[in-house]
Write a protein that holds these residues in place. Structure first.
Motif, PDB file in Angstrom:
ATOM      1  N   ARG A 298       0.837  -1.200   0.000  1.00 11.01           N
ATOM      2  CA  ARG A 298       0.000   0.000   0.000  1.00 11.01           C
ATOM      3  C   ARG A 298       0.875   1.254   0.000  1.00 11.01           C
ATOM      4  O   ARG A 298       2.089   1.183  -0.100  1.00 11.01           O
ATOM      5  CB  ARG A 298      -0.953  -0.004   1.194  1.00 11.01           C
ATOM      6  CG  ARG A 298      -2.089  -1.028   1.088  1.00 11.01           C
ATOM      7  CD  ARG A 298      -2.953  -0.865  -0.164  1.00 11.01           C
ATOM      8  NE  ARG A 298      -3.613   0.431  -0.239  1.00 11.01           N
ATOM      9  CZ  ARG A 298      -4.806   0.690   0.279  1.00 11.01           C
ATOM     10  NH1 ARG A 298      -5.459  -0.251   0.961  1.00 11.01           N
ATOM     11  NH2 ARG A 298      -5.363   1.872   0.141  1.00 11.01           N
ATOM     12  N   SER A 299       0.248   2.400   0.208  1.00 11.41           N
ATOM     13  CA  SER A 299       0.906   3.682   0.000  1.00 11.41           C
ATOM     14  C   SER A 299       1.754   4.133   1.182  1.00 11.41           C
ATOM     15  O   SER A 299       1.611   3.646   2.302  1.00 11.41           O
ATOM     16  CB  SER A 299      -0.142   4.750  -0.311  1.00 11.41           C
ATOM     17  OG  SER A 299      -1.118   4.795   0.719  1.00 11.41           O
TER      18      SER A 299
ATOM     19  N   TYR B 206       6.409   0.816  -2.268  1.00  3.24           N
ATOM     20  CA  TYR B 206       5.063   1.240  -1.873  1.00  3.24           C
ATOM     21  C   TYR B 206       4.210   1.344  -3.130  1.00  3.24           C
ATOM     22  O   TYR B 206       4.719   1.339  -4.257  1.00  3.24           O
ATOM     23  CB  TYR B 206       5.126   2.578  -1.137  1.00  3.24           C
ATOM     24  CG  TYR B 206       5.694   3.727  -1.942  1.00  3.24           C
ATOM     25  CD1 TYR B 206       4.890   4.758  -2.415  1.00  3.24           C
ATOM     26  CD2 TYR B 206       7.062   3.787  -2.248  1.00  3.24           C
ATOM     27  CE1 TYR B 206       5.407   5.807  -3.155  1.00  3.24           C
ATOM     28  CE2 TYR B 206       7.588   4.835  -2.981  1.00  3.24           C
ATOM     29  CZ  TYR B 206       6.760   5.845  -3.438  1.00  3.24           C
ATOM     30  OH  TYR B 206       7.282   6.878  -4.173  1.00  3.24           O
ATOM     31  N   SER B 207       2.902   1.443  -2.950  1.00  3.70           N
ATOM     32  CA  SER B 207       2.015   1.459  -4.111  1.00  3.70           C
ATOM     33  C   SER B 207       1.904   2.834  -4.740  1.00  3.70           C
ATOM     34  O   SER B 207       1.564   2.957  -5.911  1.00  3.70           O
ATOM     35  CB  SER B 207       0.623   0.970  -3.711  1.00  3.70           C
ATOM     36  OG  SER B 207       0.041   1.844  -2.749  1.00  3.70           O
ATOM     37  N   GLY B 208       2.165   3.877  -3.963  1.00  2.00           N
ATOM     38  CA  GLY B 208       2.045   5.243  -4.445  1.00  2.00           C
ATOM     39  C   GLY B 208       1.898   6.178  -3.260  1.00  2.00           C
ATOM     40  O   GLY B 208       2.014   5.774  -2.103  1.00  2.00           O
ATOM     41  N   ALA B 209       1.651   7.439  -3.523  1.00  2.00           N
ATOM     42  CA  ALA B 209       1.454   8.429  -2.465  1.00  2.00           C
ATOM     43  C   ALA B 209       0.687   9.595  -3.051  1.00  2.00           C
ATOM     44  O   ALA B 209       0.680   9.810  -4.268  1.00  2.00           O
ATOM     45  CB  ALA B 209       2.791   8.898  -1.893  1.00  2.00           C
TER      46      ALA B 209
ATOM     47  N   THR C  46       4.629  13.396  -2.606  1.00  2.00           N
ATOM     48  CA  THR C  46       5.615  12.866  -3.552  1.00  2.00           C
ATOM     49  C   THR C  46       6.909  13.663  -3.603  1.00  2.00           C
ATOM     50  O   THR C  46       8.005  13.072  -3.601  1.00  2.00           O
ATOM     51  CB  THR C  46       4.991  12.760  -4.953  1.00  2.00           C
ATOM     52  OG1 THR C  46       3.879  11.851  -4.901  1.00  2.00           O
ATOM     53  CG2 THR C  46       6.005  12.253  -5.968  1.00  2.00           C
TER      54      THR C  46
ATOM     55  N   HIS D 227       7.929   1.952  -6.836  1.00  2.00           N
ATOM     56  CA  HIS D 227       6.464   1.908  -6.802  1.00  2.00           C
ATOM     57  C   HIS D 227       5.947   1.425  -8.153  1.00  2.00           C
ATOM     58  O   HIS D 227       6.687   1.398  -9.152  1.00  2.00           O
ATOM     59  CB  HIS D 227       5.880   3.281  -6.445  1.00  2.00           C
ATOM     60  CG  HIS D 227       6.344   4.394  -7.328  1.00  2.00           C
ATOM     61  ND1 HIS D 227       5.706   4.744  -8.506  1.00  2.00           N
ATOM     62  CD2 HIS D 227       7.396   5.241  -7.214  1.00  2.00           C
ATOM     63  CE1 HIS D 227       6.330   5.760  -9.071  1.00  2.00           C
ATOM     64  NE2 HIS D 227       7.375   6.075  -8.308  1.00  2.00           N
TER      65      HIS D 227
ATOM     66  N   ASP E 255      -6.183  11.818   3.267  1.00  2.00           N
ATOM     67  CA  ASP E 255      -6.437  10.857   2.196  1.00  2.00           C
ATOM     68  C   ASP E 255      -7.494  11.412   1.234  1.00  2.00           C
ATOM     69  O   ASP E 255      -7.987  12.541   1.396  1.00  2.00           O
ATOM     70  CB  ASP E 255      -6.832   9.495   2.769  1.00  2.00           C
ATOM     71  CG  ASP E 255      -8.167   9.529   3.502  1.00  2.00           C
ATOM     72  OD1 ASP E 255      -8.897  10.537   3.407  1.00  2.00           O
ATOM     73  OD2 ASP E 255      -8.490   8.524   4.171  1.00  2.00           O
TER      74      ASP E 255
END
Length: 339
Positions: free
Chosen positions: A126-127, A146-149, A154, A166, A274
């Motif tokens: 996950r992020s 990680y999956s992203g942010a 970033t 990622h 989020d």
């Protein structure tokens, strides 16, 4: 859960041995007072006072993250999903170290730290969060998978001393499991992730010490640690010399850390949120505070100190001596709840 396989890499240089001296109780004798007859000598205590075994830096050929014989390879940190739909986890049992962090809505997310061995897959991934930046600085320049942010975070991730992996930038290091629903179906291939960062920092001293347990401690069969919307129960298994892990009341496969650290920290709102608008908490991992260390079926009160984010965390008993962990996987729960 997938099995882990050995992964050998060149060893790190031998570290110097550092001994921590225990503060022992002092027994003194008084000289004769103004009375006519001097007092009788103070009798020696029937039993010597309890002492804490000295803590030393891990010797060469031993992982500084687990205290076990291992080649210290590059550090790979993976952000792992931990809502019920993400369980059971894959590859988590192979981690040297597992951090538990609070995220939005009182839920938690895991960070698995790998160096001694690599599983085939790790996930679900996950992020990242802002708290990860300070937490990971103690490892030098590790790989963060990680999956992203979110967009505002970033630039901070790119400016941090991290090798970022990622799905958007390194798709070959990931795969989606068609048997699971998104977003709980993204898995990392650790070998491919590390291949993108040949100069990633190898495992080094982050403050942990391993060896005999302190002489005191309270016997405990199980301990439950609560977050606002999650709970972890660690049950002592004497035969395995480890703590079996249950999350929200349900066991999660073969997870069995040798040492569990409940580290009481400050958890405050961050400047990020989020996509639903929930504010992301920020876990403060520098400074000092109280902790509880579970090992060998006993609970030990402790203090933690990390004044510099570029260095690791030192754990001590209340008297001031370094507190040894049991060799093996270590879990650190960063909880803002009252002890």
């Amino acid at each position: 859960m997938t099995g882990a396989r050995g992964h050998r890499r060149p060893g790190a240089a031998a570290t110097a041995v550092l001994c921590a001296v225990t503060a022992a109780g002092l027994y003194g004798c008084s000289g004769p007072g103004p009375s006519e007859h001097p007092p009788s000598p103070t009798p020696a205590p029937a039993t010597p006072p309890a002492t804490t075994p000295p803590a030393t830096t891990p010797p060469a050929g031993t992982s500084p993250l687990t205290g076990r014989p291992a080649r210290s390879g590059p550090v790979l940190a993976v952000k792992i999903d931990n809502v019920p739909a993400a369980r059971p986890h894959t590859g988590l049992a192979a981690a040297d170290l597992v951090y538990v962090e609070q995220v939005e809505s009182g839920q938690t997310r895991l960070m698995g730290v790998y160096s001694s061995r690599l599983p085939d897959r790790v996930g679900p991934v996950r992020s990242a969060r802002e708290s990860d930046l300070a937490l990971l600085r103690q490892f030098g320049r590790p790989v963060l998978a990680y999956s992203g942010a979110q967009g505002a975070l970033t630039p901070l991730l790119r400016a941090a001393p991290l090798h970022l992996v990622h799905e958007g930038g390194t798709p070959a290091a990931f795969r989606r499991d068609p048997r699971r629903t998104a977003p709980h179906n993204l898995y990392l291939r650790p070998v491919r992730a590390l291949a993108t960062a040949p100069d990633a920092t190898r495992a080094r001293d982050i403050g942990f010490r391993f060896g005999p347990a302190p002489a005191d401690g309270t016997p405990v069969n199980s301990r439950t640690v609560r977050f606002p919307a999650a709970r972890y129960t660690f049950t002592w298994a004497p035969a395995a010399k480890a703590w079996h892990v249950a999350m929200d009341g349900r066991p999660d496969g073969p997870l069995a850390p040798a040492t569990v650290v409940v580290q009481h920290v400050t958890v405050r709102p961050s400047r990020f949120h989020d996509f639903l608008g929930a504010v992301s908490p920020y876990t403060v991992t520098t400074g000092s505070g109280t902790a509880e260390v579970l090992r060998d079926g006993r609970a030990h009160p402790a203090r933690w100190s990390r004044p510099d984010p570029d260095r690791g965390t030192v754990f001590t008993i209340p008297a001031g001596a370094r507190l040894n962990f049991a060799p093996g996987q270590v879990w650190v729960l960063l909880t803002g709840t009252a002890p």
